[in-house]
Enzyme design. Sequence first.
Site, PDB file in Angstrom:
ATOM      1  N   LYS A   1      22.247 -56.600 -12.212  1.00 34.10           N
ATOM      2  CA  LYS A   1      22.338 -56.374 -10.760  1.00 34.10           C
ATOM      3  C   LYS A   1      21.178 -55.521 -10.290  1.00 34.10           C
ATOM      4  O   LYS A   1      20.569 -54.765 -11.064  1.00 34.10           O
ATOM      5  CB  LYS A   1      23.662 -55.703 -10.377  1.00 34.10           C
ATOM      6  CG  LYS A   1      23.941 -54.333 -11.026  1.00 34.10           C
ATOM      7  CD  LYS A   1      23.453 -53.127 -10.257  1.00 34.10           C
ATOM      8  CE  LYS A   1      23.886 -51.824 -10.933  1.00 34.10           C
ATOM      9  NZ  LYS A   1      22.997 -50.704 -10.751  1.00 34.10           N
TER      10      LYS A   1
ATOM     11  N   LEU B   1      20.276 -51.483 -14.281  1.00 36.61           N
ATOM     12  CA  LEU B   1      20.536 -52.891 -13.961  1.00 36.61           C
ATOM     13  C   LEU B   1      21.979 -53.306 -14.298  1.00 36.61           C
ATOM     14  O   LEU B   1      22.345 -54.474 -14.155  1.00 36.61           O
ATOM     15  CB  LEU B   1      19.552 -53.792 -14.720  1.00 36.61           C
ATOM     16  CG  LEU B   1      18.067 -53.566 -14.398  1.00 36.61           C
ATOM     17  CD1 LEU B   1      17.180 -54.339 -15.369  1.00 36.61           C
ATOM     18  CD2 LEU B   1      17.763 -53.999 -12.956  1.00 36.61           C
ATOM     19  N   GLY B   2      22.770 -52.363 -14.773  1.00 36.61           N
ATOM     20  CA  GLY B   2      24.192 -52.636 -15.021  1.00 36.61           C
ATOM     21  C   GLY B   2      24.462 -53.516 -16.231  1.00 36.61           C
ATOM     22  O   GLY B   2      25.546 -54.104 -16.321  1.00 36.61           O
TER      23      GLY B   2
ATOM     24  N   ASP C   1      30.470 -49.540 -12.626  1.00 38.47           N
ATOM     25  CA  ASP C   1      29.845 -50.790 -12.169  1.00 38.47           C
ATOM     26  C   ASP C   1      30.614 -52.037 -12.611  1.00 38.47           C
ATOM     27  O   ASP C   1      30.292 -53.149 -12.167  1.00 38.47           O
ATOM     28  CB  ASP C   1      28.407 -50.912 -12.725  1.00 38.47           C
ATOM     29  CG  ASP C   1      27.463 -49.893 -12.101  1.00 38.47           C
ATOM     30  OD1 ASP C   1      27.827 -49.292 -11.073  1.00 38.47           O
ATOM     31  OD2 ASP C   1      26.360 -49.713 -12.652  1.00 38.47           O
TER      32      ASP C   1
HETATM   33  O1  C5P Z   1      31.203 -44.975 -14.816  1.00 37.35           O
HETATM   34  P1  C5P Z   1      30.061 -44.906 -15.764  1.00 37.35           P
HETATM   35  O2  C5P Z   1      30.528 -44.779 -17.200  1.00 37.35           O
HETATM   36  O3  C5P Z   1      29.040 -45.955 -15.604  1.00 37.35           O
HETATM   37  O4  C5P Z   1      29.330 -43.545 -15.427  1.00 37.35           O
HETATM   38  C1  C5P Z   1      28.441 -42.877 -16.302  1.00 37.35           C
HETATM   39  C2  C5P Z   1      28.278 -41.457 -15.794  1.00 37.35           C
HETATM   40  O5  C5P Z   1      27.577 -41.482 -14.560  1.00 37.35           O
HETATM   41  C3  C5P Z   1      29.583 -40.748 -15.511  1.00 37.35           C
HETATM   42  O6  C5P Z   1      30.045 -40.047 -16.624  1.00 37.35           O
HETATM   43  C4  C5P Z   1      29.203 -39.808 -14.401  1.00 37.35           C
HETATM   44  O7  C5P Z   1      28.556 -38.675 -14.963  1.00 37.35           O
HETATM   45  C5  C5P Z   1      28.159 -40.566 -13.637  1.00 37.35           C
HETATM   46  N1  C5P Z   1      28.682 -41.297 -12.460  1.00 37.35           N
HETATM   47  C6  C5P Z   1      29.065 -40.583 -11.341  1.00 37.35           C
HETATM   48  N2  C5P Z   1      29.504 -41.258 -10.227  1.00 37.35           N
HETATM   49  C7  C5P Z   1      29.536 -42.608 -10.199  1.00 37.35           C
HETATM   50  C8  C5P Z   1      29.135 -43.347 -11.327  1.00 37.35           C
HETATM   51  C9  C5P Z   1      28.708 -42.659 -12.433  1.00 37.35           C
HETATM   52  O8  C5P Z   1      29.025 -39.342 -11.344  1.00 37.35           O
HETATM   53  N3  C5P Z   1      29.941 -43.234  -9.084  1.00 37.35           N
END
Ligand code: C5P
Length: 287
Positions: A11, A103-104, A137
């Site tokens: 993405k 890029l997810g 994501d």
């Molecule tokens: O949700 P995901 O595992 O992709 O997020 C990785 C890190 O990025 C989380 O631990 C957090 O520190 C940060 N994050 C955030 N707010 C979001 C997405 C990610 O703080 N909306």
Amino acid sequence: MKKISIKAPAKLNLGLRITGLREDGFHSLESVFSKITLSDKITVSLDPSVSGISLRCSGIPSPQNNSNLAWKAAQLFMDEAGMENLEGIRITLHKNIPSPGGLGGGSSDAAAVLLALMKLTDIEIDLGPMGEQLGSDVPFFLLPEQAAFVTGRGEILTPVHLPHFHCVLVHSGENVPTPMAFKLWDEHSGDLTEACPISNYTALNFGVWHEGKPFPVKLDNHFLTLLHSRHPGMARTAEELSRLTDSWGLSGSGPTFYTLFRSEAEAKEAEEHLTGKFPWVFRCQSG
Ligand code: C5P
């Protein structure tokens, strides 16, 4: 043996604005996410000869163990669907999407595994909560639509229509872990001006080209404002792309940038210009 092969698309974030720190420690954001044709290839099969989960990776190096989001997705599906005593899950993953890249890629792999397992097992189960548990994501990649306006921590999705575009992706070569990028926002959000007014999206006309962009407002990204003074490679990439076109941006917390074009010929020309100047340059399309 039942088997499904599926593409897990990358993405782009067409604009990204962080709007606050939530009580759960995540950040709320506003962005338009668009799937593109750069993708990983995943094959999932139910295999009685495998005990538990088996993951084999090729392409860009990726962990072949339970730290991989594809593995985590399979494990979560097994637990939620009560499959512990049934067949094992065999996954092969060919990785084309740089990670971390903004890029997810990992999230898309996880969503692809969930979707494949639901089809293979015929178990009707709500994948939404599993997606949210796996990563912010992942919900977007569970959505069948190509693009969405995204809010919340990434789970509130409103599909939008974007015109077809060609793009050239450029990796700055630096490593920017997402949690570190969000931490910078915690420490320096006061330095940001309100540069990305994409919140009033309902007033926008999404389906048409607008001043050379397939998206009606600026492609500003709060992460770029925070990161470019700290990462010389990102600053150099931003400078080079802005010399080429106005229609460029940073995806997620980077370090992958993109330029958007209406025609394939323009994208090819940009690809030729950028190739050799950066560690990774890739041309693809919205998809
Ligand atoms: O949700 P995901 O595992 O992709 O997020 C990785 C890190 O990025 C989380 O631990 C957090 O520190 C940060 N994050 C955030 N707010 C979001 C997405 C990610 O703080 N909306």
